[in-house]
Design a protein around this motif. Structure first.
Motif: not given
Length: 218
Positions: A3-8, A75-80, A91-101, A174-177
């Motif tokens: 999260d700290e290194s992603c400004n997207c 690890d290069e995805l925009c994790h938060v 199945e085992d984990e929830t990931y939070y992201f800056r972007c749905f993609y 990169v957005k969803a509508f």
């Protein structure tokens, strides 16, 4: 990417009135990867990457070059670290992201189905079931998505963009509508050149961004 290194998610950039007009920002041609980008976006993205960008395949290649051609890794995805409107469940984990993609990309990286939930810029929910084989089920079924690049993006003379630069200039668009009409209303108010496609058509782009170099060359 942490999260700290992603400004997207630079909302100031995202909400600034756009400086250029992209009159024809919808691509219906298939297969989508070989489809030509709208001229304004192609020109702006080519300027950003410092190379000719005419198709989605060219865009994919340029992004892969920034990550040294090996494809985007988990690890290069925009994790938060905290909860966001954009998350993916395995199945085992929830990931939070800056972007749905990132959730769609994740399905190609963890080799298992992924349940994704996101919100549009107007806070409308979208649910996605994605598989590593590229199958996708979207609710609502006619949801669409966008790609884009900031209209005022800057690249130092003589140098291509860094991964951080791509996150800052490309990822906010990169957005969803829910519908194409929703995308087109949003597109008129952002400081970027963008393109819209059905959300399910964007799966092949996520796959191409994540596969290893030998597979990408096939």
């Amino acid at each position: 990417m942490s999260d700290e290194s992603c400004n997207c998610a630079d909302l100031a950039v995202d909400q600034t009135p756009k400086q250029t007009t992209n009159a024809d920002s919808w691509v219906a041609e298939r297969p989508v990867k070989t489809a030509r980008l709208p001229e304004a976006m192609a020109d702006n993205m080519g300027r950003f990457f410092g190379e000719s960008i005419e198709t989605f395949d060219d865009m994919i290649s340029a992004i892969r070059n920034v990550v040294e051609g090996d494809g985007i890794a988990v690890d290069e995805l925009c994790h938060v670290e905290k909860e966001t409107p954009h998350y993916a469940n395995t199945e085992d984990e929830t990931y939070y992201f800056r972007c749905f993609y990132d959730g769609i990309a994740l399905a190609h990286l963890v080799d298992e189905p992924v349940e994704i939930r996101t919100e549009t810029p107007t806070n409308d929910p979208i649910e996605i079931q994605a598989s590593p084989e590229g199958e996708i089920d979207v609710t609502p079924s006619n949801a669409v998505m966008s790609f884009g690049v900031a209209a005022d993006c800057e690249v130092p003379a003589g140098h291509g963009p860094t991964a951080q630069g791509v996150y800052g200039a490309v990822c906010p668009y990169v957005k969803a509508f829910h519908t194409r009409e929703d995308y087109e209303r949003w597109e008129t108010d952002v400081a970027a050149t963008t393109v819209g496609i059905p959300l399910d058509a964007g799966v092949s782009i996520a796959a191409a961004l994540t596969v290893s170099a030998p597979e990408a060359a096939e």
